[in-house]
Design a protein around this motif. Structure first.
Motif, mmCIF file in Angstrom:
data_model
loop_
_atom_site.group_PDB
_atom_site.id
_atom_site.type_symbol
_atom_site.label_atom_id
_atom_site.label_comp_id
_atom_site.label_asym_id
_atom_site.label_seq_id
_atom_site.Cartn_x
_atom_site.Cartn_y
_atom_site.Cartn_z
ATOM 1 N N LYS A 144 29.001 42.521 44.510
ATOM 2 C CA LYS A 144 29.205 42.905 43.113
ATOM 3 C C LYS A 144 28.236 42.163 42.190
ATOM 4 O O LYS A 144 27.730 42.737 41.221
ATOM 5 N N ARG A 194 25.557 43.935 39.863
ATOM 6 C CA ARG A 194 25.516 43.621 38.435
ATOM 7 C C ARG A 194 24.080 43.388 37.982
ATOM 8 O O ARG A 194 23.654 43.915 36.941
ATOM 9 N N LEU A 239 22.105 45.661 35.222
ATOM 10 C CA LEU A 239 21.508 45.085 34.013
ATOM 11 C C LEU A 239 20.009 45.340 33.977
ATOM 12 O O LEU A 239 19.427 45.538 32.896
ATOM 13 N N ARG A 280 25.119 48.123 30.767
ATOM 14 C CA ARG A 280 25.851 46.914 30.388
ATOM 15 C C ARG A 280 27.300 46.903 30.867
ATOM 16 O O ARG A 280 28.000 45.915 30.702
ATOM 17 N N ARG A 281 27.733 48.000 31.453
ATOM 18 C CA ARG A 281 29.084 48.067 32.016
ATOM 19 C C ARG A 281 29.023 48.713 33.395
ATOM 20 O O ARG A 281 28.123 49.492 33.681
ATOM 21 N N MET A 282 29.993 48.371 34.229
ATOM 22 C CA MET A 282 30.101 48.978 35.544
ATOM 23 C C MET A 282 31.516 49.522 35.706
ATOM 24 O O MET A 282 32.473 48.919 35.244
ATOM 25 N N TRP A 307 34.024 46.914 34.115
ATOM 26 C CA TRP A 307 33.581 45.522 34.121
ATOM 27 C C TRP A 307 32.471 45.360 33.094
ATOM 28 O O TRP A 307 31.432 46.020 33.195
ATOM 29 N N LEU A 320 29.449 43.680 31.892
ATOM 30 C CA LEU A 320 28.494 42.891 32.675
ATOM 31 C C LEU A 320 27.868 41.740 31.907
ATOM 32 O O LEU A 320 27.442 40.751 32.512
ATOM 33 N N ASP A 321 27.794 41.859 30.587
ATOM 34 C CA ASP A 321 27.149 40.795 29.808
ATOM 35 C C ASP A 321 28.116 40.152 28.822
ATOM 36 O O ASP A 321 27.718 39.592 27.814
#
Length: 254
Positions: free
Chosen positions: A104, A108, A112, A117-119, A162, A164-165
């Motif tokens: 993961k 990620r 990025l 910016r999201r998963m 999720w 990510l940042d």
């Protein structure tokens, strides 16, 4: 992009045919997929790597491929864009060794790198262990419940998102809460907690009792339908775990 875990694994993007073929074999073996329609196409995986997607593999010290994850660029009907992780698989001999987290983390970085910016991904609502990893370990949220996600009965899925940042987790305090001592007779029954949160006790291990399965699935579906998100799943004892749902917080996307 290349990562080394604290243990004996390395994870990186898979690019050549031999790597992708090994990944497809691992995927089919671990999931016990025998019919061709559920197998992976290595040309498709190669195209994903080149066009906004991911195909990452984790290797043991001897070079054996022991973990694999893949995904693609996604967009929902509301216009939100994200990296969609279709699957992550770990050889049974290496499960519980941090390979899933390493996969993961590498996904990620790939996402990025594409500016995503999201998963998002999904998991079976009967798997409390997966819920614990997704919510309590990674810090993602359960944001939706989809009935028959793969177009056939028995494939209900919880949708995970999720950030990510994210610098500060707005659900951190809730994730650290300890559940009460629930018992099997509580499985599938929403139970109010402090601050408008709700506990949902569930079996710690998947079972085959249809009444319990229906109650758990109905309970989870109801929670995410009420503008709540699932933020934790914590083991109570050997038999019982508990999901925690809280009110969804609006996070600004810069």
């Amino acid at each position: 992009m290349h990562h080394a875990s604290e243990r004996r694994y390395q994870c990186a993007t898979l690019r050549n045919h031999a790597e992708l073929h090994a990944a497809a074999d691992l995927y089919a073996r671990v999931f016990d997929y025998e019919t061709p329609d559920l197998h992976l196409n290595t040309n498709l995986l190669s195209a994903l790597v080149r066009n906004g997607g991911s195909a990452v593999g984790a290797r043991a010290e001897d070079g054996e491929l022991v973990g694999f994850a893949y995904g693609f660029a996604g967009r929902d009907r509301a216009g939100h864009e994200f990296h969609y992780s279709q699957a992550a698989v770990v050889d049974p001999a290496h499960q519980g060794s941090g390979v899933g987290r390493l996969l993961k983390a590498t996904q990620r970085d790939v996402a990025l790198g594409w500016g995503q910016r999201r998963m998002r991904w999904t998991f079976d609502p009967s798997l409390a262990r997966n819920a614990h990893f997704n919510f309590s370990a990674l810090g993602a949220e359960g944001v939706d419940y989809e009935v028959d996600y793969y177009g056939r009965p028995g494939t209900d899925r919880i949708v995970v998102e999720w950030a990510l940042d994210r610098r500060d987790d707005p659900y951190a305090a809730a994730r650290s809460l300890r559940p009460p001592q629930f018992r099997p007779e509580d499985w599938g029954r929403p139970i109010p907690a402090d601050d408008d949160a709700i506990w949902l006790p569930v079996p710690a291990q998947p079972g085959d009792d249809p009444d319990v399965c229906r109650a758990v699935r109905s309970g989870l579906r109801g929670l995410v339908a009420e503008d709540r998100v699932l933020v934790a799943c914590t083991r109570v004892d050997d038999r019982t775990a508990a999901h925690l749902a809280v009110r969804r917080l609006d996070e600004e996307e810069e």
